[in-house]
Design a protein around this motif. Structure first.
Motif, PDB file in Angstrom:
ATOM      1  N   LEU A  57       0.710  -1.169   0.042  1.00 54.40           N
ATOM      2  CA  LEU A  57       0.073   0.072   0.027  1.00 54.40           C
ATOM      3  C   LEU A  57       0.910   1.322   0.026  1.00 54.40           C
ATOM      4  N   ARG A  58       1.904   1.152   0.983  1.00 51.50           N
ATOM      5  CA  ARG A  58       2.872   2.333   0.830  1.00 51.50           C
ATOM      6  C   ARG A  58       3.423   2.642  -0.326  1.00 51.50           C
ATOM      7  N   ARG A  59       3.730   1.429  -1.118  1.00 48.76           N
ATOM      8  CA  ARG A  59       4.501   1.670  -2.528  1.00 48.76           C
ATOM      9  C   ARG A  59       3.548   2.233  -3.399  1.00 48.76           C
ATOM     10  N   LEU A  60       2.271   2.282  -3.284  1.00 48.46           N
ATOM     11  CA  LEU A  60       1.372   2.447  -4.251  1.00 48.46           C
ATOM     12  C   LEU A  60       0.921   4.019  -4.007  1.00 48.46           C
ATOM     13  N   VAL A  61       0.954   4.222  -2.917  1.00 50.30           N
ATOM     14  CA  VAL A  61       0.678   5.773  -2.547  1.00 50.30           C
ATOM     15  C   VAL A  61       1.539   6.874  -2.758  1.00 50.30           C
ATOM     16  N   ALA A  62       1.049   7.824  -3.174  1.00 52.34           N
ATOM     17  CA  ALA A  62       2.296   9.257  -3.502  1.00 52.34           C
ATOM     18  C   ALA A  62       2.600   9.844  -1.865  1.00 52.34           C
ATOM     19  N   ASP A  63       3.655  10.381  -2.039  1.00 45.65           N
ATOM     20  CA  ASP A  63       4.228  10.755  -0.770  1.00 45.65           C
ATOM     21  C   ASP A  63       3.356  11.680   0.013  1.00 45.65           C
ATOM     22  N   ASP A  64       2.525  12.431  -0.960  1.00 45.66           N
ATOM     23  CA  ASP A  64       1.546  13.562  -0.335  1.00 45.66           C
ATOM     24  C   ASP A  64       0.205  12.816  -0.659  1.00 45.66           C
ATOM     25  N   GLY A  65       0.154  11.487  -0.605  1.00 45.96           N
ATOM     26  CA  GLY A  65      -1.158  11.113  -0.719  1.00 45.96           C
ATOM     27  C   GLY A  65      -1.736  10.322   0.429  1.00 45.96           C
ATOM     28  N   GLN A  66      -3.103   9.735   0.365  1.00 47.19           N
ATOM     29  CA  GLN A  66      -3.495   8.949   1.579  1.00 47.19           C
ATOM     30  C   GLN A  66      -4.072   7.620   1.216  1.00 47.19           C
ATOM     31  N   VAL A  67      -4.198   6.938   2.195  1.00 46.89           N
ATOM     32  CA  VAL A  67      -4.673   5.543   2.095  1.00 46.89           C
ATOM     33  C   VAL A  67      -5.943   5.338   2.975  1.00 46.89           C
ATOM     34  N   CYS A  68      -6.913   4.980   2.112  1.00 51.94           N
ATOM     35  CA  CYS A  68      -8.274   4.824   2.996  1.00 51.94           C
ATOM     36  C   CYS A  68      -8.697   3.446   3.280  1.00 51.94           C
ATOM     37  N   ILE A  69      -8.763   3.022   4.118  1.00 53.68           N
ATOM     38  CA  ILE A  69      -9.414   1.725   4.542  1.00 53.68           C
ATOM     39  C   ILE A  69     -10.366   1.417   5.253  1.00 53.68           C
ATOM     40  N   GLU A  70     -11.213   0.279   5.234  1.00 56.62           N
ATOM     41  CA  GLU A  70     -12.336   0.107   5.755  1.00 56.62           C
ATOM     42  C   GLU A  70     -12.346  -1.462   6.167  1.00 56.62           C
ATOM     43  N   VAL A  71     -12.622  -1.486   7.544  1.00 57.00           N
ATOM     44  CA  VAL A  71     -12.522  -2.966   8.204  1.00 57.00           C
ATOM     45  C   VAL A  71     -13.756  -2.959   9.204  1.00 57.00           C
ATOM     46  N   HIS A  72     -14.189  -4.126   9.419  1.00 53.25           N
ATOM     47  CA  HIS A  72     -15.264  -4.276  10.306  1.00 53.25           C
ATOM     48  C   HIS A  72     -14.449  -4.001  11.749  1.00 53.25           C
ATOM     49  N   HIS A  73     -15.174  -3.154  12.673  1.00 51.59           N
ATOM     50  CA  HIS A  73     -14.390  -2.964  13.882  1.00 51.59           C
ATOM     51  C   HIS A  73     -14.751  -4.042  15.028  1.00 51.59           C
ATOM     52  N   ALA A  74     -13.585  -4.177  15.517  1.00 52.81           N
ATOM     53  CA  ALA A  74     -13.664  -5.420  16.144  1.00 52.81           C
ATOM     54  C   ALA A  74     -14.205  -5.054  17.616  1.00 52.81           C
TER      55      ALA A  74
END
Length: 438
Positions: free
Chosen positions: A182-199
């Protein structure tokens, strides 16, 4: 077994659901007399980093090459995706030429909403599902994301200003390698958005049916922060969502450019802390509460059968197969279930082997009770099934408590959106059978 985030061997069992087949391995009629493999479904907690996890018994390659789940069959989920895209474009000030990459992009349910001018790319391992996305005009690469794939995508398309990973971060046994990808895909000034079921909701409400072999881990915000840090990603914001019975949306950025987190991150961490989930002891009540829910549902269905009420199901989701197998619900208690997905029609649920019919079969058969297996879509499905009231039928939601709903009390708004279901008294303990049918 070692923790897949921190490597610790201090793992304790918190819930054992026995052994079940893979939840999406729907059987054809020709396979009904063949043996069916089952795998332990034993949830464990790492005492050191507090990651909930299952042993990696089934490789993703065994599940996701030809897949039965198509996201677009849930209208509310497609709308949820549209709202996410609109909000992310505004949040990140995306403009023409920027790139959005979605990992595990399924049938294009989300990327179809990306505005013209903004580039988009899906990475989807399932051949059949990815083909459905391409038929919609959504560019889709058929691949499992790893660091090699991520490097190739970045070399060809450039860095992404937004990387979306909805309901996939739990599906990866190699958490560290996937996070680095994921880090390799995203630009240095970009963001990653993740959704997961909350434990938090899994433990607080004993949502045991969200546990199945496709999910290798279950995140609190605390454990997600620790997992993302292994790939040089830092959480900068978080949101609590209603989807899937209660989810987390996590926004993360490369550590060097992340900046301070919003106050919402600390607020959610505080909710988890108050619920006891930042300590191993906070997970001790999950098993006894799960057992009580199992007993309630079985008692209800047995009493319905004893009084001659006919019960059918609605939906054939993966989570429903955990519920059916753990509770031992077979065709004597649930004659059949229906589903909107044609892929599943004429097949049988894994393990308990309940037949799956088209939704029209429900209208023709007119059962007394309809057990809604995707209970997390309660508002949407109560609207879709409002017509069950025309023959006097009722809807039954198995979680968070066994609850009977009169669909006549549910009306859609003029714009067609779902109106919240009128609250009813949960059936616990189960009411006498005569009252259930009233």
């Amino acid at each position: 077994m070692r923790c897949r985030v921190c490597g610790s061997t201090a793992l304790r069992g918190v819930l054992d659901l026995g052994a079940t087949p893979p939840c999406e391995s729907f059987l054809t009629r020709e396979r009904l007399d063949a043996p069916e493999p089952t795998y332990p479904l034993h949830l464990r907690l790492c005492d050191d980093c507090l990651l909930l996890q299952l042993p990696p018994l089934i490789a993703p390659e065994e599940t996701f090459v030809d897949y039965a789940y198509f996201s677009s069959y849930s209208d509310s989920w497609v709308e949820h995706a549209r709202q996410l895209v609109d909000g992310a474009v505004e949040r990140l000030r995306l403009r023409d030429g920027d790139l959005i990459v979605e990992v595990a992009s399924n049938d294009g349910y989300l990327l179809q909403h990306v505005p013209a001018g903004i580039r988009r790319l899906g990475i989807e391992p399932s051949i059949n599902v990815g083909e459905a996305a391409r038929e919609k005009g959504v560019p889709t690469l058929t691949a499992f994301l790893d660091e090699i794939v991520a490097a190739a995508v970045r070399a060809e398309h450039g860095p992404a200003q937004l990387v979306v990973a909805n309901n996939v971060y739990a599906h990866i046994p190699d958490v560290v390698g996937f996070t680095r990808s994921l880090r390799r895909l995203v630009a240095d000034d970009g963001q990653v958005c993740i959704e997961v079921h909350h434990a938090l909701n899994l433990v607080r409400h004993a949502q045991f049916d969200t546990i199945y072999h496709e999910h290798f881990q279950y995140y609190t915000l605390l454990s997600a922060i620790r997992a993302l840090a292994t790939g040089d990603l830092q959480v900068v914001d978080a949101e609590l969502l209603r989807t899937h019975g209660g989810s987390l949306r996590i926004w993360a950025a490369p550590t060097a450019t992340a900046g301070p987190a919003t106050p919402e991150v600390e607020r959610i961490l505080g909710i988890e802390r108050d619920a006891g989930l930042h300590s191993p002891d906070g997970y001790d009540d999950l098993a006894p509460r799960t057992e009580r829910l199992r007993q309630d549902l079985l008692r209800f269905l047995l009493e319905a059968r004893a009084t001659g009420l006919r019960v059918a199901g609605y939906g054939a989701p993966g989570k429903g197969n955990t519920l059916l197998n753990y509770c031992g619900i077979r065709s004597d208690l649930l004659a059949y279930t229906v589903d909107r997905n044609p892929y599943k029609h004429g097949r049988f649920t894994p393990g308990v082997r309940i037949p799956i019919e088209p939704t029209e079969h429900l209208d023709a058969d007119r059962p007394d009770l309809v057990l809604v297996l995707p209970w997390n879509l309660r508002d949407e499905l109560s609207a879709q099934l409002a017509h069950v009231a025309t023959w006097g039928g009722k809807l039954v939601f198995p979680l968070p408590e066994v609850t009977v709903v009169d669909p006549a009390e549910h009306a859609a708004r003029p714009d067609g959106s779902a109106q919240p279901v009128t609250p009813v008294q949960p059936v616990h303990p189960v009411e006498p059978a005569q009252e259930v049918s009233s």
